[in-house]
Design a protein around this motif. Structure first.
Motif, mmCIF file in Angstrom:
data_model
loop_
_atom_site.group_PDB
_atom_site.id
_atom_site.type_symbol
_atom_site.label_atom_id
_atom_site.label_comp_id
_atom_site.label_asym_id
_atom_site.label_seq_id
_atom_site.Cartn_x
_atom_site.Cartn_y
_atom_site.Cartn_z
ATOM 1 N N SER A 106 74.498 85.354 4.754
ATOM 2 C CA SER A 106 73.860 85.317 6.074
ATOM 3 C C SER A 106 74.775 84.668 7.099
ATOM 4 C CB SER A 106 72.539 84.544 5.973
ATOM 5 O OG SER A 106 72.063 84.202 7.248
ATOM 6 N N ILE A 107 75.403 83.546 6.696
ATOM 7 C CA ILE A 107 76.281 82.825 7.627
ATOM 8 C C ILE A 107 77.531 83.642 7.945
ATOM 9 C CG2 ILE A 107 77.856 80.836 7.774
ATOM 10 C CD1 ILE A 107 75.698 79.141 6.624
ATOM 11 N N ILE A 131 70.402 85.884 12.680
ATOM 12 C CA ILE A 131 69.548 84.908 11.992
ATOM 13 C C ILE A 131 68.504 85.543 11.080
ATOM 14 C CG2 ILE A 131 69.782 83.211 13.870
ATOM 15 C CD1 ILE A 131 66.865 84.033 14.669
ATOM 16 N N TYR A 132 68.383 86.873 11.074
ATOM 17 C CA TYR A 132 67.205 87.455 10.425
ATOM 18 C C TYR A 132 67.160 87.209 8.918
ATOM 19 C CZ TYR A 132 69.604 91.460 8.313
ATOM 20 O OH TYR A 132 70.399 92.250 7.533
ATOM 21 N N ILE A 133 68.316 87.098 8.251
ATOM 22 C CA ILE A 133 68.313 86.838 6.795
ATOM 23 C C ILE A 133 67.722 85.461 6.521
ATOM 24 C CG2 ILE A 133 69.760 86.493 4.746
ATOM 25 C CD1 ILE A 133 71.663 88.602 5.873
ATOM 26 N N GLU A 134 68.125 84.480 7.321
ATOM 27 C CA GLU A 134 67.616 83.112 7.141
ATOM 28 C C GLU A 134 66.132 83.031 7.503
ATOM 29 O OE1 GLU A 134 68.949 79.765 5.342
ATOM 30 O OE2 GLU A 134 70.130 81.531 5.850
ATOM 31 N N LEU A 135 65.693 83.904 8.411
ATOM 32 C CA LEU A 135 64.281 83.888 8.825
ATOM 33 C C LEU A 135 63.345 84.107 7.643
ATOM 34 C CD1 LEU A 135 63.852 85.797 12.224
ATOM 35 C CD2 LEU A 135 63.379 83.398 11.742
ATOM 36 N N LEU A 185 70.892 75.836 7.636
ATOM 37 C CA LEU A 185 70.009 76.182 8.754
ATOM 38 C C LEU A 185 70.589 75.683 10.076
ATOM 39 C CD1 LEU A 185 67.306 77.478 9.502
ATOM 40 C CD2 LEU A 185 66.237 75.238 9.216
ATOM 41 N N PHE A 186 71.211 74.509 10.055
ATOM 42 C CA PHE A 186 71.802 73.948 11.269
ATOM 43 C C PHE A 186 72.982 74.812 11.735
ATOM 44 C CE2 PHE A 186 74.613 70.792 13.452
ATOM 45 C CZ PHE A 186 73.773 70.569 14.531
ATOM 46 N N ILE A 187 73.802 75.279 10.773
ATOM 47 C CA ILE A 187 74.930 76.169 11.118
ATOM 48 C C ILE A 187 74.395 77.450 11.759
ATOM 49 C CG2 ILE A 187 76.814 77.572 10.173
ATOM 50 C CD1 ILE A 187 77.082 75.412 7.949
ATOM 51 N N VAL A 188 73.320 78.009 11.172
ATOM 52 C CA VAL A 188 72.719 79.239 11.714
ATOM 53 C C VAL A 188 72.187 78.983 13.127
ATOM 54 C CG1 VAL A 188 70.818 80.894 11.425
ATOM 55 C CG2 VAL A 188 72.178 80.200 9.450
ATOM 56 N N LEU A 229 72.773 79.767 19.061
ATOM 57 C CA LEU A 229 73.017 79.301 20.432
ATOM 58 C C LEU A 229 74.272 79.958 21.026
ATOM 59 C CD1 LEU A 229 72.314 75.447 20.124
ATOM 60 C CD2 LEU A 229 70.765 77.233 20.916
ATOM 61 N N ILE A 230 75.336 80.033 20.216
ATOM 62 C CA ILE A 230 76.604 80.604 20.705
ATOM 63 C C ILE A 230 76.427 82.090 21.047
ATOM 64 C CG2 ILE A 230 78.976 81.181 20.050
ATOM 65 C CD1 ILE A 230 78.948 78.618 18.296
ATOM 66 N N VAL A 231 75.782 82.828 20.127
ATOM 67 C CA VAL A 231 75.599 84.272 20.356
ATOM 68 C C VAL A 231 74.714 84.504 21.586
ATOM 69 C CG1 VAL A 231 74.729 86.433 19.381
ATOM 70 C CG2 VAL A 231 75.903 84.806 17.913
ATOM 71 N N THR A 232 73.648 83.705 21.711
ATOM 72 C CA THR A 232 72.752 83.838 22.870
ATOM 73 C C THR A 232 73.524 83.604 24.167
ATOM 74 O OG1 THR A 232 70.856 83.093 21.549
ATOM 75 C CG2 THR A 232 70.641 82.968 23.947
ATOM 76 N N ALA A 233 74.316 82.521 24.198
ATOM 77 C CA ALA A 233 75.085 82.202 25.406
ATOM 78 C C ALA A 233 76.083 83.323 25.724
ATOM 79 C CB ALA A 233 75.815 80.874 25.220
ATOM 80 N N PHE A 234 76.812 83.807 24.719
ATOM 81 C CA PHE A 234 77.845 84.823 24.934
ATOM 82 C C PHE A 234 77.260 86.135 25.424
ATOM 83 C CE2 PHE A 234 81.499 83.144 22.031
ATOM 84 C CZ PHE A 234 81.609 82.051 22.874
ATOM 85 N N ILE A 235 76.204 86.611 24.769
ATOM 86 C CA ILE A 235 75.659 87.922 25.144
ATOM 87 C C ILE A 235 75.030 87.857 26.539
ATOM 88 C CG2 ILE A 235 73.368 87.617 24.078
ATOM 89 C CD1 ILE A 235 75.444 90.855 24.024
ATOM 90 N N THR A 236 74.419 86.716 26.873
ATOM 91 C CA THR A 236 73.816 86.577 28.210
ATOM 92 C C THR A 236 74.900 86.567 29.284
ATOM 93 O OG1 THR A 236 72.096 85.220 27.164
ATOM 94 C CG2 THR A 236 72.138 85.260 29.556
#
Length: 592
Positions: A231-232, A464-468, A487-490, A495-502
């Motif tokens: 997942s990671i 994140i869906y695998i960890e979900l 979980l903390f790494i995920v 956060l990084i992916v959200t910031a980048f794609i936005t």
């Protein structure tokens, strides 16, 4: 200073009065031979419906009439725990063989009650010296039968406790039901039942400090860890692709843009104005509904802070398995103490946006997340009361939560708001805003808000869906989740992916000369919360066996609140990242 001291004193009084503590009272008792060790019966309920639990003696088990309720911490009550002294006596190192608990004639309605429970796979949970015990109350004989009306239903009447000890301490306990000692519940008639129990003691070398480790091993098994690491790696590949994509935008596209705009300023004959540079007079025009926007940022910042604190507590080992109610206690207390952050962030940003009614903004901030959560709680608590389930909070617990909100959350929110109002910070815009907004050119359908939100939410969700699945199986099932570091790494990757794609979508929006990016960046950042709620539908129907109105309403109701919290938190992350990006690119050009 005096007011904040009084609020902290009020919280301290509530903590001491109600027994609110982050760690449960994990037993550290040493026992003498023959000494009584506390055994508490907790709850019973359908195995596949984790929210639908009832008091142990709601089923007609043997009762002495002298059962004592255990005083519980706030988190335990929120978790639906209702501990009461059990009818079994397990004295330290004292073995018992087929000891009778009681002889009982089960009435017809009691037989029907037990049969209905066995049909729904009811399990029981107990705690012995703060160690959990589970078992099923009966079994269904389906062998060789295709018609459900031919099934036979049996109630276990003999339970064997196997206890491991090290010197003068209890290390481990398990319960086994005797499959041959059963009561037939198939027919509606009175039956005689003699309930018995056996206790076996065995010495072990396991030290007391490691007695909880067996409960966390299941989530750390090699094949489970392989899936987590897969997942990671999957998430990291997503991050690397996005980083490369963003770097391309920042380094190549923007560099070309800067060169083009520099040439445009020198070339007199270049008449046509296109691209993001030419909306510099509108890009920092404040958004519509600025009070709601500032309140959403304040609530999102508070929820982000709450999540970080929860991760810190998890990583230092506070949330060990079956530390009853520790997570709920931490959530309530930390949310109350961080409300000042929401007040300060919302009001200071609202003042920067030249808002005037900061009191209304503060009220909106206080209600934006708590309001829907409170309404959902009222509905679900009413459902739980109708079912007589342990999820229904007692009146005293509701009073304590209201007092925490009144004496701690609200005053801290107001103090934060006053501090934000007095900060007098001005909005830092590298370009002046023109008097009249520039008209936005017609854009294709895929550049509208909903398609952009779908694009923005899919990538972070895919990371994140695998960890979900493991989180859902722990929260809405009986799996144990203890790999908080993964979980903390995920979470960091999310956060990084959200910031980048936005940021990437904000750039494309500005390049298309659409300057209304404020709300768009927030909605795109938070859209992962919508995808998580979509995953809830998939999990409920495809991956779980939950059923019934109560369990369904609890699952979708509370998951709706959690996903709404994610929407606010990730929306804040998306907007903050976009704001940094927009400020950076407009600083790099000459704005008239």
């Amino acid at each position: 200073m005096g007011r904040s001291s009084s609020m902290l004193l009020a919280l301290a009084i509530l903590i001491s009065c109600y027994g609110i503590h982050v760690r449960s009272d994990a037993s550290d008792h040493r026992y003498k031979d023959g000494e009584s060790v506390p055994l508490y019966a907790n709850k019973v309920g359908p195995f596949h419906n984790p929210s639908e639990t009832y008091r142990f003696f709601d089923l007609p088990f043997c009762s002495t009439g002298h059962e004592r309720d255990k005083k519980e911490a706030l988190g335990e009550v929120l978790n639906g725990d209702r501990l009461v002294s059990a009818p079994y006596k397990l004295d330290f190192k004292r073995e018992k063989d087929s000891e009778a608990v009681c002889k009982k004639k089960l009435k017809t309605e009691e037989v029907a009650q037990f049969r209905d429970a066995v049909k729904k796979d009811y399990y029981f949970q107990m705690y012995y010296d703060d160690l959990p015990i589970w078992g099923f109350i009966g079994k269904v004989d389906k062998e060789g039968k295709t018609d459900p009306s031919e099934y036979k239903y049996f109630l276990y009447k003999h339970i064997q406790f196997d206890v491991l000890y090290n010197k003068d301490r209890v290390i481990e306990i398990s319960a086994r039901m005797d499959p041959h000692s059963v009561v037939d519940l198939t027919e509606d008639k009175e039956v005689d039942a003699e309930f018995m129990y056996t206790v076996k003691w065995k010495e072990t070398d396991t030290p007391f400090e490691k007695r909880m480790e067996k409960y966390s091993h299941s989530s750390s098994l090699p094949h489970h860890l392989e899936i987590h690491w897969f997942s990671i790696i999957n998430s990291c590949v997503t991050v690397l692709l996005l980083t490369g994509f963003l770097a391309t935008i920042l380094m190549r596209v923007l560099k070309n843009d800067f060169m083009k705009y520099a040439q445009d300023e020198e070339a007199v004959d270049d008449q046509e104005e296109t691209g993001w540079k030419y909306i510099h007079g509108d890009v920092f025009r404040f958004p519509k509904n600025k009070s709601l926007f500032a309140a959403a940022l304040g609530s999102g910042t508070q929820l982000f802070t709450l999540t970080v604190f929860i991760f810190i507590l998890a990583l230092v080992g506070v949330f060990y398995p079956y530390n009853r109610g520790a997570l709920f206690t931490a959530l309530v207390v930390i949310y109350a103490l961080t409300s000042g952050i929401a007040g300060y962030t919302a009001t200071s940003f609202y003042i920067q946006l030249e808002g005037t009614n900061w009191v209304r903004n503060l009220l909106l901030t206080g209600c934006l997340f708590c309001g829907p959560l409170f309404l959902m709680f009222c509905f679900l608590n009413t459902v739980a009361i109708a079912y007589s389930a342990t999820a229904a909070l007692p009146f005293g617990t509701i009073v304590v939560i209201v007092l925490i909100w009144t004496l701690v959350t609200s005053p801290l929110l107001v103090l934060g708001g006053i501090a934000g109002k007095n900060s007098k910070a001005e909005f830092q815009a590298p370009c002046r805003t023109t008097k009249y907004p520039r008209e936005i050119p017609p854009l294709p359908w895929y550049r509208s808000t909903l398609p952009q939100m779908a694009m923005a939410g899919f990538l972070p969700f895919s990371a994140i869906y695998i960890e979900l699945y493991y989180i859902f199986a722990s929260v809405w099932g009986h799996r144990i989740y203890t790999i908080y570091s993964i979980l903390f790494i995920v979470f960091i990757i999310l956060l990084i992916v959200t910031a980048f794609i936005t940021v990437a979508l904000t750039y494309f929006q500005l390049a298309a000369e659409d300057h209304e990016w404020w709300w768009r960046s927030f909605l795109c950042g938070g859209s992962t919360g919508v995808f998580i709620y979509g995953y809830c539908l998939y999990y409920y129907y495809a991956r779980s066996d939950m059923s019934g109105f109560m369990q369904t309403s609890f699952f979708f109701g509370y998951m709706g609140c959690i996903c709404y919290g994610f929407f606010l938190m990730l929306g804040t992350v998306g907007f903050r990242a976009s704001l940094l990006f927009v400020r950076h690119i407009y600083k790099s050009i000459k704005c008239e």
